[in-house]
Design a protein around this motif. Structure first.
Motif, PDB file in Angstrom:
ATOM      1  N   VAL A  63      -5.535 -15.085 -18.054  1.00 27.58           N
ATOM      2  CA  VAL A  63      -4.853 -15.626 -17.050  1.00 27.58           C
ATOM      3  C   VAL A  63      -3.832 -16.811 -17.751  1.00 27.58           C
ATOM      4  O   VAL A  63      -2.884 -16.892 -17.480  1.00 27.58           O
ATOM      5  N   LEU A  64      -4.331 -17.483 -18.888  1.00 25.21           N
ATOM      6  CA  LEU A  64      -3.399 -18.585 -19.408  1.00 25.21           C
ATOM      7  C   LEU A  64      -2.315 -17.717 -20.323  1.00 25.21           C
ATOM      8  O   LEU A  64      -1.380 -18.213 -20.460  1.00 25.21           O
ATOM      9  N   HIS A  65      -2.572 -16.473 -20.865  1.00 34.01           N
ATOM     10  CA  HIS A  65      -1.707 -16.156 -21.933  1.00 34.01           C
ATOM     11  C   HIS A  65      -1.005 -15.075 -21.313  1.00 34.01           C
ATOM     12  O   HIS A  65      -1.157 -14.412 -20.483  1.00 34.01           O
ATOM     13  N   ASP A  66       0.348 -15.484 -21.490  1.00 34.26           N
ATOM     14  CA  ASP A  66       1.724 -14.905 -20.717  1.00 34.26           C
ATOM     15  C   ASP A  66       2.657 -14.647 -21.863  1.00 34.26           C
ATOM     16  O   ASP A  66       3.547 -15.733 -21.947  1.00 34.26           O
ATOM     17  N   PRO A  67       2.598 -13.653 -22.566  1.00 32.81           N
ATOM     18  CA  PRO A  67       3.980 -13.523 -23.541  1.00 32.81           C
ATOM     19  C   PRO A  67       5.246 -13.506 -22.970  1.00 32.81           C
ATOM     20  O   PRO A  67       6.155 -14.159 -23.732  1.00 32.81           O
TER      21      PRO A  67
END
Length: 447
Positions: free
Chosen positions: A357-361
């Motif tokens: 959820v936190l990782h958004d490249p």
């Protein structure tokens, strides 16, 4: 030498589990060596990177203990004590076998690390790994060997502590009380009414063994003494801690620690606390979030056996049939063996969900680094492999019961249906809990 023989003569499934332990040890050892290489060029953040290696280290040790518990070569068998293989010797053999597997992984990690640094055959991958491996600096070999011994030493000590012989404790004596006519004694056995009036039966019971012929038993018909009951001649059988009647005691503590972790995460989302850098590709968050994540992971691991036991009880409620009764009793019996690895898997799954959820490249342009991916792979793989190994151990423990059910005419489809029912009950209980914990864990860093 004995540990080497047992390792060489093991079955392919056992060898596969040992190779998985060696692979996990290699991954953890490589992470530790990369931390050393980063510390030689960036001494300011080396302590934090070493702290992040604690999770792969704990996962590897947990997996090594689970593999040692299912090792048939170190299982007590009749006749082994006569040739000098008592419980303590078998414990030492298990610890030595674990040390050999983890040492193999550590040596592979050292060779791969030296290969990436270019110390063996030149710099591979066009020097892409030279930055975080400190290829331009000489490698301090004592420090590297010290880090590589962390996994073998921790795993061997954990195996020795887990498989140590446990002495059977004598039954606790009840409080002393005054008997009939002021007689003071500590025996908890009660006399039936009229025992003192059966023609001196009390005197015949307490007469010394030397007054009768050796090996001669009193005849109840001649002496008038009634035959002793089984409860008066033999002590009651002790209750095994793995029987379904024993409820795991970690559910209250696990629930309290889980609630404390969630409370710390909620406080971190509203208050201004010092921030700590996360692994590569993840946003920076407050330090209290890390404390909350650790507490929730420990709480899930402690509450796992109690939740599994509760699932078994719920399966047997409301007039259960043979299928639900069998599935529920097996869950209650295996609650301690399967519940804790299942709680660890839930903690890892909630952390993986929060990272996804936190990782958004696309938003921040940051990708997960190779070391972060390796650490997540080691932790996730060890957690899943530990759960599968615990399932194998549980299957081995109930092999006699399964064979007895098949001899009594139970269809094999019923046993498979009971296994599917157990899996469904555990998924229905732990799945929503994992999602709730994951959402609350990702909330402080999502703002």
């Amino acid at each position: 030498m004995l540990a080497l023989r047992l390792t060489r003569r093991a079955r392919p499934a056992v060898q596969l589990r040992r190779l998985l332990v060696a692979s996990a040890s290699a991954g953890t050892g490589f992470l530790l060596l990369c931390t050393l290489g980063h510390a030689m060029t960036h001494p300011g953040t080396s302590v934090l990177r070493l702290t992040w290696c604690a999770a792969p280290l704990a996962a590897t040790v947990h997996f090594a203990v689970a593999v040692a518990r299912t090792d048939p070569g170190a299982r007590p068998r009749p006749g082994l004590a006569a040739i000098g293989l008592g419980p303590y010797r078998l414990m030492a053999v298990s610890a030595t076998t674990t040390a050999l597997s983890t040492l193999l992984g550590s040596m592979l990690a050292l060779l791969f690390f030296l290969h990436l640094r270019g110390d063996l055959t030149g710099m591979p991958f066009d020097g892409a790994a030279a930055d975080f491996l400190a290829a331009s600096e000489p490698l301090p070999l004592p420090a590297a060997l010290t880090l590589l011994t962390l996994v073998p030493v921790a795993a061997s000590l954990a195996v020795a502590f887990t498989l140590r012989p446990k002495e059977a404790k004598p039954p606790a004596e009840g409080p002393r009380r005054y008997g009939r006519f002021g007689a003071y004694g500590g025996s908890g056995a009660r006399e039936t009414f009229g025992a003192y009036g059966r023609f001196g039966s009390r005197l015949r019971r307490t007469e010394p063994a030397g007054s009768r012929a050796a090996g001669a038993a009193p005849d109840p018909k001649k002496s008038g003494t009634p035959p002793a009951r089984a409860s008066e001649t033999q002590p009651p059988a002790p209750t095994s801690p793995d029987t379904p009647t024993t409820t795991p005691s970690g559910l209250p503590w696990g629930t309290a620690i889980l609630a404390a972790g969630l409370a710390v995460e909620a406080y971190a989302s509203t208050a201004t606390t010092p921030s700590a850098p996360m692994p590569g590709g993840l946003p920076t968050g407050p330090t209290a979030v890390l404390v909350g994540w650790a507490l929730t992971a420990v709480g899930l691991a402690l509450a796992g056996p109690g939740l599994t036991h509760l699932c078994g009880r719920l399966l047997q409620s409301l007039r259960p049939g043979a299928l639900r009764l069998l599935a529920g009793r097996v869950l209650m019996e295996e609650a301690t063996r399967i519940g804790r690895p299942l709680g660890v898997v839930c903690a890892v799954a909630s952390a993986a969900y929060a990272m996804a959820v936190l990782h958004d490249p696309a938003a921040d342009g940051r990708a997960l680094g190779p070391l972060t991916t390796l650490g997540a792979t080691v932790v996730t793989g060890c957690a899943i492999a530990t759960l599968l190994t615990a399932a194998v151990e549980a299957r081995q423990a109930r092999a006699d019961t399964t064979a007895a059910l098949l001899r009594l005419g139970a269809p094999p489809t019923m046993l498979r249906s009971a296994a599917a029912l157990r899996a469904g009950a555990l998924l229905a209980a732990f799945g929503p809990l994992t999602l709730v914990v994951a959402e609350l864990a990702a909330l402080p860093l999502a703002r």
